[in-house]
Design an enzyme around this catalytic site. Structure first.
Site, PDB file in Angstrom:
ATOM      1  N   HIS A 141       0.770  -1.236   0.000  1.00 42.33           N
ATOM      2  CA  HIS A 141       0.000   0.000   0.000  1.00 42.33           C
ATOM      3  C   HIS A 141       0.804   1.291   0.000  1.00 42.33           C
ATOM      4  CE1 HIS A 141      -3.244  -2.829   0.922  1.00 42.33           C
ATOM      5  NE2 HIS A 141      -4.008  -1.941   0.334  1.00 42.33           N
ATOM      6  N   HIS A 147      -6.340  -2.766   8.060  1.00 40.04           N
ATOM      7  CA  HIS A 147      -6.096  -2.507   6.642  1.00 40.04           C
ATOM      8  C   HIS A 147      -5.647  -1.063   6.418  1.00 40.04           C
ATOM      9  CE1 HIS A 147      -6.664  -4.186   2.507  1.00 40.04           C
ATOM     10  NE2 HIS A 147      -6.318  -2.934   2.266  1.00 40.04           N
ATOM     11  N   HIS A 165      -9.277   5.298   0.704  1.00 40.93           N
ATOM     12  CA  HIS A 165      -7.860   5.152   0.389  1.00 40.93           C
ATOM     13  C   HIS A 165      -7.222   6.534   0.364  1.00 40.93           C
ATOM     14  CE1 HIS A 165      -8.737   1.040  -0.827  1.00 40.93           C
ATOM     15  NE2 HIS A 165      -7.444   0.829  -0.920  1.00 40.93           N
TER      16      HIS A 165
END
Length: 597
Positions: A272, A378, A460
């Protein structure tokens, strides 16, 4: 021929000067330097080396012989066709020394490129247009791919201010051999098997491919350091920095490999994001191996640790989010679409949700669940606020953007207030309107007027915005929009993705929404996973990239837009079509050819 005759010829040649020898063979050799065959017009300056470093096929270096001194060098890769875009940049003396020549960046693929180089030499201004032929793109496509590379398409022609933009797309292909990497605790795997062949490619504002990395030349499926998803790619000076699997890397835009480093200590499973600080330190999102959780089980955690390393790769700090946050908060997890949990995409389960019992008893590994060893947090972005030595993280599975200091204390939480307990509940920001009046939202995050204020959902990237300071903090977030209000809508087509800008008063612990884009486009702009928004000060602009639109329909398109800061209409919009079903773009990044440094 007799040996005596050969000896006489050799003796004669050995007495000649280089110039005499060249004349004797009809000037077929320009010099003995590399015995390069001379062809009129190709060595106005020196030999042209295509893809000199082996990893960037759409680059070249024009060699400068050591006796020549060139100054004021400018390079222009001339546009192809009526709508094409020139790529122009200056080249510093240091960069000339670095390559022993002139770096050429931004060639078209499979094309006879025209490259104009202007320079001064001996006090005279000179110019020449070189021919540089490139080959086709060398990605490894999936078996069911529709094309051998991503395809760009112009939807809104760039205004003059943005015409020279280059957008690097960090995308996923699927045609290469998977790695053989496994964790040292097979009964409690983390995310180590995340591995896919990347399609790192760059597009101009005409939608043309102008650069790509031949990652198969770099990748080795049998080497732990050279596998994994390529994610979080950033430009640092004239270099690219990214992470993948169990390592992180740095390479120049010309394809010079600067370094590859293992994650330090007992850390694993980069994915990520990676952030490069001004002091050279890097903030890296990782996991932890052999971690004993609250049940005394030994696990590899999943996307819940952040580390800082110095320029030499030495560990400076660790943020263990299992200890800083609440790994058992499940309000967001119960509202997730199980058909797309980040890049674990299973269209057969689109719209399904998990129960609290399922989340609690989920197997350890890269699956939604609560507690260390499952995908409860996450973390998909991390950045650093130099004003107060804090990190800002985006936690997709908490639908929360969170600021945490170097003392590991939470400073604020931008999230719906449901599910937060104890001291963490006190750190949840209070929404306000443009006049400073409180906006009362429900525990689930429903606010009276979502156009005035809404939270972000399975978002995100939470990156620092324009004019951020010690008190008023500006934050840009890509609100993917799954699990909005911690639930699934009646119809999937009711979902939408937006970019949003907030201003946070860090003293009064309030937050107001000042800009958004995407809601008005509805499901057409919806990305269940991936994507980015970011502020760029060089043009005072907002980048918005919804990178997995059409994912469930099997025709993924990355939709890349750039705005004048605060504008409601984009100044440019480029669509990048994925190669194959289920192969979304991850992010888009603006690249500038900094060869003048």
């Amino acid at each position: 021929m007799k040996l005596s005759n050969i000896a006489l010829i050799v003796a004669a040649v050995s007495c000649m000067s280089i110039s005499q020898y060249s004349a004797a063979v009809g000037s077929s050799l320009k010099s003995a330097r590399g015995m390069a065959v001379y062809s009129k017009g190709t060595e106005v300056i020196g030999t042209i080396y295509m893809n000199k470093y082996g990893y960037a096929p759409l680059t070249a270096v024009v060699d400068i012989p050591s006796q020549r001194v060139l100054t004021d060098v400018n390079v222009t890769v001339l546009a192809k066709g009526d709508n094409g875009v020139d790529i122009h940049y200056k080249v510093s003396p240091q960069e000339l020394l670095q390559h022993s020549g002139i770096p050429v960046f931004g060639l078209y693929a499979d094309y006879q490129n025209k490259v104009q180089i202007d320079w001064k030499e001996g006090g005279k201004q000179q110019s020449h247009v070189f021919n540089m032929r490139t080959g086709g793109v060398k990605f490894t496509p999936a078996a069911n791919a529709r094309s051998s590379s991503l395809q760009g398409e112009v939807k809104i022609k760039a205004t003059d201010k943005f015409k020279d933009r280059l957008y690097l797309v960090d995308g996923f292909g699927d045609g290469a051999q998977r790695s053989v990497i496994a964790h040292n605790n097979p009964s409690a795997n983390g995310a180590g098997l995340w591995d896919r062949s990347p399609t790192l490619s760059m597009y101009d504002t005409n939608g043309d491919l102008r650069w790509y990395m031949d990652y198969q030349a770099f990748r080795d499926a049998n080497h732990y350091r050279k596998t994994g998803y390529v994610m979080g790619i950033k430009q640092v000076g004239k270099d690219l920095v990214w992470g993948a699997g169990q390592a992180y890397h740095r390479m120049s835009l010309m394809g010079e490999h600067v370094f590859s480093r293992d994650l330090p200590g007992n850390y694993a499973d980069f994915s990520h994001d990676i952030h490069h600080r001004d002091n050279g330190n890097m903030i890296i999102r990782v996991a932890k191996k052999d971690y004993k959780n609250t049940f005394n089980d030994l696990v590899t955690t999943v996307r819940d640790h952040i580390i800082e390393v110095d320029p030499n790769g030495k560990l400076v700090h660790e943020w263990d989010l299992n200890k800083i946050l609440d790994p058992f908060r499940d309000i967001t997890l119960k509202g997730l679409d199980m058909g797309a949990v980040c890049l674990n995409v299973d269209a057969d389960h689109q719209g399904e949700v998990a129960s609290a019992e399922q989340l609690k008893n989920a197997p350890y590994g890269d699956v939604p669940g609560v507690g260390a060893g499952r995908n409860w947090a996450h973390i998909n972005s991390v950045t650093y606020d130099e004003n107060d030595d804090s990190i800002i993280i985006s936690s997709r599975h908490q639908s929360a953007n969170i600021k945490i200091g170097k003392d590991n204390e939470v400073k604020w939480i931008l999230s719906a207030r449901g599910g937060w307990k104890g001291d963490l509940a006190k750190k949840v920001l209070q929404p306000i309107d443009s006049k400073g009046r409180k906006i009362e939202c429900t525990e689930q995050g429903k606010c009276p007027d979502p156009d005035t204020f809404d939270f972000t959902w399975t978002q995100h990237t939470a990156y620092i915005g324009k004019d951020s300071g010690k008190r008023n903090f500006n934050l840009f977030v890509l609100d993917n929009g799954d699990g909005r209000f911690n639930e699934q809508p009646a119809l999937p087509s009711m979902k939408y993705t937006r970019a949003v800008e907030y201003v946070i008063d860090q003293k009064n612990m309030t937050v107001k929404q000042v800009w958004q884009y995407g809601k008005e486009r509805g499901y057409e702009f919806y990305s269940p996973v991936t994507s980015i928004t970011q502020y760029y000060p060089d043009k005072d602009s907002n980048l918005v990239a919804s990178m997995s639109t059409g994912l469930y329909a099997g025709k993924t398109i990355g939709k890349i837009l750039e705005f004048e800061h605060g504008d409601d209409k984009p100044s440019v919009e480029i669509w990048v079509h994925g190669m194959a079903p289920g192969a979304p773009g991850y992010r888009a990044t603006i690249i500038t050819p900094h060869f003048d440094q």
